[in-house]
Design an enzyme around this catalytic site. Structure first.
Site, PDB file in Angstrom:
ATOM      1  CB  SER A 209      64.621  21.150  -7.414  1.00 37.73           C
ATOM      2  OG  SER A 209      65.181  20.436  -6.315  1.00 37.73           O
TER       3      SER A 209
ATOM      4  CE1 TYR B  69      61.731  24.247  -4.399  1.00 39.46           C
ATOM      5  CE2 TYR B  69      62.495  22.006  -3.958  1.00 39.46           C
ATOM      6  CZ  TYR B  69      62.726  23.284  -4.460  1.00 39.46           C
ATOM      7  OH  TYR B  69      63.925  23.571  -5.038  1.00 39.46           O
TER       8      TYR B  69
END
Length: 265
Positions: free
Chosen positions: A146, A159
């Site tokens: 990401s 995350y």
């Protein structure tokens, strides 16, 4: 050295985290492009529904349920896929979770689960697929990280750091894969309309529809190159911000995310 990109005639595409979000979209798009897709996730009923949705497409989707945190089960799934459908030519390790984690009351269990799924789930997949491809001196591997892995963001301690680990890992493995005859790609999406982002209560600039993101990923598989990132404007902005001195970085990120200062920097 430029290693050859794969095509549907070369074997099966294996996708983890395929029951929803980007994984689901990529599985359907790959089937549209003629691939046999082995779709994996924990929820078998969701995978079976996905396989039915792909009926009538040039390719097909077959369900292979597995929990990516179980290393032995992932190895067994790779073996079952190859035994039943043929060699894994392309593998997209996509399963991931995104818990919010903030200080001072750090949710240790949430951080551990994020690393178990996001990092070790990918490691288990690579450990199952990479040796098989290396023996054939041919294959394509992709890892979904990401752009959140480019730098620290509010509430993204678990995350974002897990995705940063994947970025570093893929950069390191790239050198080995070139010599093994394999292609390793890093997928760094921005915001995409998925169940994962549906819970976000903050601005998500340049957010994309899941179908469009899936096409970008599959186009990247066909085009080659190490990083598949989109939307590029957003990715390049974040890359540039992460080159700034920390006082500027924290000021810009804090202002653009609306995150108020709660203590000394």
């Amino acid at each position: 050295m430029t290693n050859r990109r794969v095509a549907p005639a070369d074997g099966v595409a294996w996708i983890t985290g395929a029951s929803s979000g980007i994984g689901r979209g990529v599985a359907l798009e790959m089937a549209r492009r003629g691939w046999t897709v082995a779709a994996s996730a924990r929820r078998e009923t969701e995978l079976e529904a996905l396989a039915l949705e792909a009926a009538g497409l040039p390719g097909r989707i077959v369900a292979h349920a597995v929990d990516v945190t179980d290393a032995e089960a992932v190895q067994a799934t790779a073996e079952a896929i190859e035994r039943t459908h043929g060699p894994i030519a392309l593998a997209f390790f996509n399963a991931g979770i995104a818990p919010y984690v903030t200080a001072p009351n750090i949710d240790v269990a949430a951080v551990k689960q994020a690393y178990d799924v996001n990092v070790m789930g990918v490691v288990h997949g690579l450990a199952a697929a990479m040796p098989r491809m290396a023996r054939r001196k041919f294959g394509q591997l992709a890892v979904n990280a990401s752009i959140a892995g480019y730098g620290g963001l509010p509430r993204s301690a678990a995350y974002g750091s897990s995705k940063a680990a994947l970025i570093n890992m893929c950069e390191a493995f790239h050198f080995d894969c070139v010599n093994l005859g394999l292609i390793l790609q890093l997928v760094n999406p921005g915001f995409v309309e998925t169940p994962l982002t549906g819970k976000n209560d903050f601005p998500m600039p340049f957010i994309m529809k899941n179908e469009d993101a899936a096409k970008r990923v599959c186009d990247g598989f066909e085009r080659g190159g190490f990083e598949i990132t989109f939307p590029r404007r957003f990715a390049y902005i974040l890359k540039a911000i992460n080159l700034l001195p920390y006082p500027l970085y924290f000021a810009i990120v804090g202002r653009t995310t609306g995150w108020r200062k709660t203590g000394p920097s």
